[in-house]
Design a protein around this motif. Structure first.
Motif, PDB file in Angstrom:
ATOM      1  N   LYS A  74       0.841  -1.201   0.000  1.00 20.99           N
ATOM      2  CA  LYS A  74       0.000   0.000   0.000  1.00 20.99           C
ATOM      3  C   LYS A  74       0.877   1.252   0.000  1.00 20.99           C
ATOM      4  O   LYS A  74       1.903   1.309   0.665  1.00 20.99           O
ATOM      5  N   LYS A  75       0.447   2.233  -0.772  1.00 24.60           N
ATOM      6  CA  LYS A  75       1.118   3.531  -0.798  1.00 24.60           C
ATOM      7  C   LYS A  75       0.083   4.603  -0.530  1.00 24.60           C
ATOM      8  O   LYS A  75      -1.085   4.451  -0.855  1.00 24.60           O
TER       9      LYS A  75
ATOM     10  N   GLN B  70       5.292  -0.454   7.773  1.00 27.13           N
ATOM     11  CA  GLN B  70       4.756  -1.811   7.882  1.00 27.13           C
ATOM     12  C   GLN B  70       5.753  -2.729   8.580  1.00 27.13           C
ATOM     13  O   GLN B  70       5.361  -3.563   9.397  1.00 27.13           O
ATOM     14  N   TRP B  71       7.033  -2.567   8.286  1.00 24.13           N
ATOM     15  CA  TRP B  71       8.055  -3.371   8.959  1.00 24.13           C
ATOM     16  C   TRP B  71       8.100  -3.019  10.449  1.00 24.13           C
ATOM     17  O   TRP B  71       8.190  -3.915  11.296  1.00 24.13           O
TER      18      TRP B  71
ATOM     19  N   GLY C   6      -6.036 -12.569   6.678  1.00 27.11           N
ATOM     20  CA  GLY C   6      -6.222 -12.056   5.331  1.00 27.11           C
ATOM     21  C   GLY C   6      -5.821 -10.624   5.076  1.00 27.11           C
ATOM     22  O   GLY C   6      -5.415  -9.890   5.965  1.00 27.11           O
ATOM     23  N   ASP C   7      -5.946 -10.272   3.808  1.00 24.09           N
ATOM     24  CA  ASP C   7      -5.519  -8.986   3.269  1.00 24.09           C
ATOM     25  C   ASP C   7      -4.068  -8.708   3.633  1.00 24.09           C
ATOM     26  O   ASP C   7      -3.701  -7.645   4.125  1.00 24.09           O
ATOM     27  N   LEU C   8      -3.237  -9.700   3.352  1.00 29.81           N
ATOM     28  CA  LEU C   8      -1.800  -9.546   3.570  1.00 29.81           C
ATOM     29  C   LEU C   8      -1.218  -8.555   2.582  1.00 29.81           C
ATOM     30  O   LEU C   8      -0.348  -7.767   2.922  1.00 29.81           O
ATOM     31  N   TYR C   9      -1.702  -8.643   1.360  1.00 31.11           N
ATOM     32  CA  TYR C   9      -1.271  -7.714   0.318  1.00 31.11           C
ATOM     33  C   TYR C   9      -2.369  -6.689   0.076  1.00 31.11           C
ATOM     34  O   TYR C   9      -3.528  -6.921   0.387  1.00 31.11           O
TER      35      TYR C   9
ATOM     36  N   ALA D 232       8.516 -10.186  -1.199  1.00 25.37           N
ATOM     37  CA  ALA D 232       9.740 -10.410  -0.412  1.00 25.37           C
ATOM     38  C   ALA D 232       9.535 -10.007   1.049  1.00 25.37           C
ATOM     39  O   ALA D 232       9.998 -10.702   1.966  1.00 25.37           O
ATOM     40  N   LEU D 233       8.830  -8.906   1.275  1.00 28.37           N
ATOM     41  CA  LEU D 233       8.574  -8.455   2.640  1.00 28.37           C
ATOM     42  C   LEU D 233       7.698  -9.457   3.396  1.00 28.37           C
ATOM     43  O   LEU D 233       8.010  -9.818   4.539  1.00 28.37           O
TER      44      LEU D 233
END
Length: 144
Positions: free
Chosen positions: A13-14, A24-25, A47-50, A61-62
């Motif tokens: 997300k941006k 997020q990290w 859910g909604d990982l991406y 990768a994250l």
């Protein structure tokens, strides 16, 4: 049993041109700290990982880095489903070997009826689904 419930990570997300990856990290590291402090037995990721069904390479990768840390390094059992922003097919890649490490990922509604047992608890992992999928499964169960 004590478990930590999380979801809606929306990796990728941006906000306008601002990339949220570092935030997020940082939030992920706080989640790890809470899991350790509370001595949880498992982590549920709902859910909604991406943020998109077609995440970019950095987002993939994250997420992989996060899941490896939680499951393989910290040794937390993971219970995970896809959300409406995730591609069930893409997330399900590798599912065959996940369970060997107590990583339970369900992206198929028909598999939601088989519980995952951890200790004396049963988890029914119901992923995001469309009504038509549920109708097909009900027809099979009822055998109309």
């Amino acid at each position: 049993m004590k478990f930590l419930h999380t979801g809606d990570w929306h990796l990728g997300k941006k906000l306008g041109d601002f990339d949220l990856r570092q935030e997020q990290w940082d939030a992920f590291l706080k989640l790890v700290a809470i899991a350790k402090e509370e001595k949880v037995d498992a982590i549920v990721i709902a859910g909604d990982l991406y943020d998109s069904p077609r995440p970019n390479e950095d987002s993939v990768a994250l997420l992989n880095r996060m899941l490896v840390q939680l499951n393989l390094e910290e040794k937390y059992p993971l219970l995970m489903i896809n959300g409406n922003h995730d591609s069930a097919v893409r997330l399900n890649t590798g599912n065959q070997w996940y369970r060997l490490n107590h990583f339970y990922l369900n992206t198929r509604l028909e598999d939601a009826f088989d519980p995952v047992e951890i200790g004396d608890c049963q988890f029914f992992l119901v992923p995001y689904f469309k009504l038509a999928q549920a109708k097909i499964i009900l027809i099979k169960i009822i055998k109309i």
